[in-house]
Design a protein around this motif. Structure first.
Motif, mmCIF file in Angstrom:
data_model
loop_
_atom_site.group_PDB
_atom_site.id
_atom_site.type_symbol
_atom_site.label_atom_id
_atom_site.label_comp_id
_atom_site.label_asym_id
_atom_site.label_seq_id
_atom_site.Cartn_x
_atom_site.Cartn_y
_atom_site.Cartn_z
ATOM 1 N N ALA A 156 -7.977 109.000 56.007
ATOM 2 C CA ALA A 156 -8.758 110.228 55.852
ATOM 3 C C ALA A 156 -7.866 111.468 55.792
ATOM 4 N N THR A 157 -6.756 111.445 56.518
ATOM 5 C CA THR A 157 -5.811 112.570 56.459
ATOM 6 C C THR A 157 -5.232 112.707 55.060
ATOM 7 N N LYS A 158 -4.763 111.598 54.503
ATOM 8 C CA LYS A 158 -4.216 111.633 53.137
ATOM 9 C C LYS A 158 -5.308 111.995 52.131
ATOM 10 N N TYR A 159 -6.519 111.486 52.343
ATOM 11 C CA TYR A 159 -7.645 111.799 51.468
ATOM 12 C C TYR A 159 -7.917 113.310 51.446
ATOM 13 N N SER A 160 -7.908 113.945 52.629
ATOM 14 C CA SER A 160 -8.176 115.384 52.706
ATOM 15 C C SER A 160 -7.134 116.192 51.946
ATOM 16 N N ILE A 161 -5.878 115.794 52.104
ATOM 17 C CA ILE A 161 -4.805 116.531 51.427
ATOM 18 C C ILE A 161 -4.933 116.387 49.915
ATOM 19 N N PHE A 162 -5.142 115.159 49.425
ATOM 20 C CA PHE A 162 -5.312 114.960 47.980
ATOM 21 C C PHE A 162 -6.560 115.675 47.461
ATOM 22 N N ASN A 163 -7.630 115.620 48.245
ATOM 23 C CA ASN A 163 -8.887 116.237 47.827
ATOM 24 C C ASN A 163 -8.741 117.753 47.718
ATOM 25 N N SER A 164 -8.034 118.360 48.677
ATOM 26 C CA SER A 164 -7.845 119.813 48.642
ATOM 27 C C SER A 164 -6.980 120.239 47.467
ATOM 28 N N GLN A 165 -6.186 119.304 46.935
ATOM 29 C CA GLN A 165 -5.327 119.581 45.784
ATOM 30 C C GLN A 165 -5.964 119.114 44.469
ATOM 31 N N ASN A 166 -7.262 118.723 44.540
ATOM 32 C CA ASN A 166 -8.012 118.256 43.363
ATOM 33 C C ASN A 166 -7.401 117.016 42.703
ATOM 34 N N LYS A 167 -6.757 116.183 43.489
ATOM 35 C CA LYS A 167 -6.206 114.921 42.979
ATOM 36 C C LYS A 167 -7.214 113.803 43.278
ATOM 37 N N ARG A 168 -8.307 113.762 42.516
ATOM 38 C CA ARG A 168 -9.430 112.883 42.798
ATOM 39 C C ARG A 168 -9.053 111.407 42.693
ATOM 40 N N GLU A 169 -8.288 111.068 41.679
ATOM 41 C CA GLU A 169 -7.913 109.661 41.506
ATOM 42 C C GLU A 169 -7.090 109.165 42.688
ATOM 43 N N SER A 170 -6.125 109.973 43.113
ATOM 44 C CA SER A 170 -5.297 109.587 44.267
ATOM 45 C C SER A 170 -6.142 109.479 45.529
ATOM 46 N N ALA A 171 -7.124 110.364 45.684
ATOM 47 C CA ALA A 171 -8.007 110.314 46.850
ATOM 48 C C ALA A 171 -8.790 109.001 46.875
ATOM 49 N N ASP A 172 -9.297 108.584 45.716
ATOM 50 C CA ASP A 172 -10.023 107.315 45.636
ATOM 51 C C ASP A 172 -9.113 106.126 45.902
ATOM 52 N N ARG A 173 -7.910 106.187 45.409
ATOM 53 C CA ARG A 173 -6.962 105.093 45.634
ATOM 54 C C ARG A 173 -6.608 104.963 47.116
ATOM 55 N N ILE A 174 -6.527 106.085 47.804
ATOM 56 C CA ILE A 174 -6.282 106.056 49.250
ATOM 57 C C ILE A 174 -7.425 105.335 49.958
ATOM 58 N N PHE A 175 -8.657 105.649 49.589
ATOM 59 C CA PHE A 175 -9.809 104.986 50.207
ATOM 60 C C PHE A 175 -9.787 103.485 49.923
ATOM 61 N N THR A 176 -9.481 103.115 48.693
ATOM 62 C CA THR A 176 -9.436 101.697 48.315
ATOM 63 C C THR A 176 -8.374 100.951 49.112
ATOM 64 N N HIS A 177 -7.186 101.529 49.234
ATOM 65 C CA HIS A 177 -6.113 100.901 50.014
ATOM 66 C C HIS A 177 -6.520 100.780 51.489
ATOM 67 N N THR A 178 -7.199 101.803 52.000
ATOM 68 C CA THR A 178 -7.620 101.786 53.409
ATOM 69 C C THR A 178 -8.598 100.645 53.673
ATOM 70 N N ILE A 179 -9.569 100.463 52.808
ATOM 71 C CA ILE A 179 -10.555 99.393 52.975
ATOM 72 C C ILE A 179 -9.882 98.020 52.897
ATOM 73 N N ALA A 180 -8.974 97.851 51.945
ATOM 74 C CA ALA A 180 -8.277 96.563 51.804
ATOM 75 C C ALA A 180 -7.474 96.231 53.055
ATOM 76 N N MET A 181 -6.789 97.215 53.595
ATOM 77 C CA MET A 181 -6.003 96.997 54.817
ATOM 78 C C MET A 181 -6.914 96.717 56.007
ATOM 79 N N ALA A 182 -8.069 97.377 56.044
ATOM 80 C CA ALA A 182 -9.029 97.145 57.132
ATOM 81 C C ALA A 182 -9.517 95.703 57.131
ATOM 82 N N LEU A 183 -9.784 95.163 55.959
ATOM 83 C CA LEU A 183 -10.245 93.775 55.858
ATOM 84 C C LEU A 183 -9.177 92.806 56.345
#
Length: 443
Positions: free
Chosen positions: A69-96
């Motif tokens: 979520a920290t990395k997501y916030s930073i990317f989101n504030s910089q309008n890097k939407r694709e990177s923000a989504d990739r962070i979420f995807t990596h987070t879910i995969a690691m959680a599993l």
């Protein structure tokens, strides 16, 4: 963001997260209360031997949730939407992946783990039951933590708070129902706890069903940089939780040698009450994280420092109220969890409460400062603070002070550790603030 707006945003995010974290911490406090009433000192001992494993599970969820979520916030504030989504995807995969490890341990190794944690024949069965069920529910705990962090950082702190409190309240109600009317004993206590994150996720689900979320799963290749960034940003949160588990294991071992099962039961009262207080500081820290990350991402140094100041003021105010309440109400607090009116348990717990909680204000300072560093992509000092207070200082001190002062020495370990680390943390802050100031001016 003007300073008045900054204060308003801080009050909104921190208050909601404090309420949510108090609710989340009540998972275990409710177990402690109802187990003490239904199963007595032996039940408290079994619960306290098991809690470190819950800390490892909870810490794993925060590692990925706070880090992602920290990395997501930073990317989101910089309008890097694709990177923000990739962070979420990596987070879910690691959680599993992490969830699968805990699940397997619960399925096959809970008995072995119970013995390793110090359970004797008297409390082995209850300890094994609690450990096995909590580990089998680990996937839900981890996923819940990840979703709570992302939803909060996606502009819905109210919903995150409601989900945390809703899960906790369900745990309290189900604890009572399963232990007393249904007579399910330790299994009832842990089953109620395991259902809580599922209920929390259900409360969050409308956010996704109505497509209010701005983060999405995205097909992408594995990125070592993204994984490293998530782990680096979330590591202090993991260390904070895991260290509390390690410390409980060390303390349990030492106290078993000094006062036996009754001493461990008394420590259970103090440790589980401490979880609630630490949860308040964690709530303040989690509240400032999205605000600091966003302002850092846009180069607004003034707001970053203002938000940090508000957090420190909050920590001092909360700590004053907590310690006054604990000092003058120690006997009553211990009595609530001492259903058998055990005089030795009461005496040990009262002394412990008054000494142990001296360290609260310093612990709050350290937790907030650690999250401040990770929120500004300054991971090294955050790791130093977390490692010092979690392992490097507190574990050796536990053996040293207990050998010198017995149980009073054990209770002194926490405040002495937090005081030492807060001094080091202040020095790190002064050093790295200059570095961050240079970055802000160049942004």
């Amino acid at each position: 963001m003007e300073k008045t707006s900054c204060l308003k945003e801080y009050a909104k995010y921190s208050s909601l997260n404090v309420l949510g974290m108090i609710g989340l911490s009540c998972y275990i406090l409710a177990d402690t209360f109802f187990v003490s009433k239904g199963l007595g000192a032996n039940g408290l001992t079994a619960l306290n031997l098991s809690i470190p494993i819950y800390s490892f599970i909870h810490g794993s969820g925060l590692l990925l949730g706070m880090g992602g979520a920290t990395k997501y916030s930073i990317f989101n504030s910089q309008n890097k939407r694709e990177s923000a989504d990739r962070i979420f995807t990596h987070t879910i995969a690691m959680a599993l992946g992490l969830a699968a490890i805990f699940f397997v341990i619960g399925l096959f190794f809970s008995g072995m783990l119970s013995r390793a944690l110090g359970a004797d024949d008297v409390v082995f069965s209850m300890t094994k039951t609690y450990l096995q069920v909590i580990l089998l529910f680990a996937p839900m705990f981890i996923l819940n933590n990840v979703l709570l962090c992302f939803v909060r950082n996606d502009g819905a702190p109210q919903l995150s708070m409601v989900a945390m409190i809703g899960g906790s309240l369900s745990n309290i109600v189900l604890d009572y129902i399963f232990i007393f009317p249904f007579g399910m004993g330790m299994f009832g206590a842990v089953f109620a706890t395991g259902l809580a994150p599922i209920i929390s996720i259900c409360i969050l689900s409308p956010f996704f069903l109505r497509k209010k979320n701005h983060f999405h799963l995205r097909r992408c290749s594995v990125s070592g940089n993204f994984i490293g960034g998530i782990l680096s940003s979330g590591l202090p949160s993991l260390i904070t939780e895991v260290s509390s588990g390690v410390v409980m294991i060390v303390f349990n071992s030492i106290i078993l040698g000094l006062e036996g099962n009754v001493g461990v039961a008394a420590y259970g009262v103090i440790a589980n009450l401490s979880l609630v207080v630490i949860a308040i500081y964690t709530g303040i820290a989690q509240g400032i994280q999205p605000l600091i990350s966003s302002n850092y991402g846009t180069g607004n140094r003034g707001n970053v420092q203002s938000i940090l100041k508000y957090a420190f003021i909050s920590v001092v105010a909360v700590s004053a109220v907590v310690y006054i309440g604990v000092y003058f109400g120690a006997a009553q607090i211990a009595g609530v969890f001492n259903s058998e009116q055990n005089l030795l348990l009461q005496t040990i717990a009262v002394i412990g409460l008054k000494v142990y909680f001296i360290g609260c204000v310093f612990a709050g300072f350290n937790i907030v400062l650690s999250v401040y560093f990770t929120s500004t992509e300054c991971a090294l000092p955050a790791h130093i603070i977390s490692l010092l207070r979690g392992f490097v200082i507190i574990v050796p001190l536990a053996f040293l002070l207990s050998a010198i002062g017995g149980m009073k020495g054990v209770w002194s370990v926490f405040p002495v550790t937090e005081v030492l680390v807060s001094g080091i943390g202040a020095a790190l802050y002064l050093h790295f603030r200059k570095k961050m100031g240079g970055f802000m001016r160049n942004s």
